[in-house]
Design an enzyme around this catalytic site. Structure first.
Site, PDB file in Angstrom:
ATOM      1  N   SER A  87       0.834  -1.204   0.000  1.00 37.07           N
ATOM      2  CA  SER A  87       0.000   0.000   0.000  1.00 37.07           C
ATOM      3  C   SER A  87       0.871   1.257   0.000  1.00 37.07           C
ATOM      4  O   SER A  87       1.573   1.531  -0.967  1.00 37.07           O
ATOM      5  CB  SER A  87      -0.960  -0.035   1.197  1.00 37.07           C
ATOM      6  N   GLN A 246      -4.463   2.213  -7.213  1.00 30.97           N
ATOM      7  CA  GLN A 246      -4.193   1.508  -5.957  1.00 30.97           C
ATOM      8  C   GLN A 246      -5.125   1.916  -4.814  1.00 30.97           C
ATOM      9  O   GLN A 246      -5.461   1.108  -3.958  1.00 30.97           O
ATOM     10  CB  GLN A 246      -2.733   1.753  -5.559  1.00 30.97           C
TER      11      GLN A 246
END
Length: 295
Positions: A87, A246
């Site tokens: 992440s 993302q």
């Protein structure tokens, strides 16, 4: 081959980076540069802040990024052949692999944290870790709950038998009940600001897209295995597109590690605070060598 992996939100702790700051003049310079760029002394919070202060998204994300990137900058042994970040860690990996400058990377991380915080406040939401179920079962239950009108999705494929779900409070609650009924060992609510890596982050994704598109990216010194597809990339425009997606797409960490191993990774070196990623790698493949980057 050596693979360097960079942690995401949740790896922070009070005192992080203090030893680096005190041991290396180069590290001290980078930390002080970061204080100037951010407009507040993040080092004060990193080195002596409370758990509550460190948990604020606007602090957590730049703090973890800084710890990881400064460590990679001063470690003489840092010679990556492939990188990946969980992440937020994807930004650290890109700076360490020289696709982004330190200054640009930090500015993007600070903006990302701000936009995510704003999205969380607009749509109060949460995440939960599901332990002991096959991914397919979790995905099926999330889909069924979503069809009832609540938001809940698979967000982080962390390792075999550990999948984090993300969504509205009601969506997480309903999915949690069904997941336990389906045999989940545990469904653990996470102490996070909101539903990261879900459709509820769409406003943040749109704002971050503008910032990423206007930032200069270079070809990294080695492939980066990106969260959205778990595949390796070196082309700047593709890296940018994946970074934008993302925020609303799942983190395919299990698949990233499996692909890195298939492509020749024999040792995984965690670069940043904590050892969370080393534990996940061992659960994904118990034969893999893991360690922490030393400076």
């Amino acid at each position: 081959m050596k693979a360097y992996i960079f942690p995401g939100q949740g790896a922070q702790f009070s005192g992080m980076g203090k030893d680096l700051y005190e041991a290396s003049p180069q590290a001290k310079l980078l930390f002080e540069q970061a204080n100037e760029i951010l407009g507040f002394r993040i080092t004060d919070i990193m080195f002596a802040g409370s758990e509550e202060e460190l948990k604020q998204t606007k602090v957590t994300q730049p703090a973890i990024f800084l710890h990881s990137v400064v460590l990679a900058s001063v470690a003489s042994s840092f010679e990556p052949q492939m990188v990946a970040g969980h992440s937020l860690g994807e930004f650290s990996a890109l700076v360490a692999a020289k696709a982004l400058s330190f200054e640009d990377g930090l500015k993007l991380v600070a903006q990302r944290a701000f936009f995510m915080q704003k999205a969380c406040e607009a749509n109060p939401s949460t995440m939960a870790a599901v332990l002991g179920l096959d991914d397919e079962v979790v995905e099926k239950i999330c889909k069924e709950v979503s069809e009832s009108g609540e938001v809940v999705v698979a967000a982080n494929y962390n390792c075999t038998g550990q999948l984090v779900i993300s969504g509205s409070f009601k969506g997480i609650e309903l999915a949690g009940e069904q997941l336990k009924a389906a045999g989940a060992k545990r469904v653990l609510p996470l102490q996070v600001g909101g539903a990261f890596h879900s459709p509820l982050m769409k406003p943040a994704e749109e704002e971050l897209a503008k910032a990423i598109q206007s930032t200069h990216f270079r070809t990294p010194v080695c492939p980066i295995y990106q969260n959205v597809s778990a595949k390796p990339f070196t082309e700047p425009e593709k890296i940018k597109a994946n970074l934008i997606t993302q925020l609303t797409a799942p983190v395919r960490w299990t698949q990233s590690i499996q692909n890195m191993i298939a492509d020749g990774a024999t040792s995984f070196i965690e670069c940043g605070p904590g050892k969370v990623l080393q534990g996940l790698v061992k659960k994904i493949n118990k034969e893999a060598e893991v360690s922490s980057l030393e400076y």
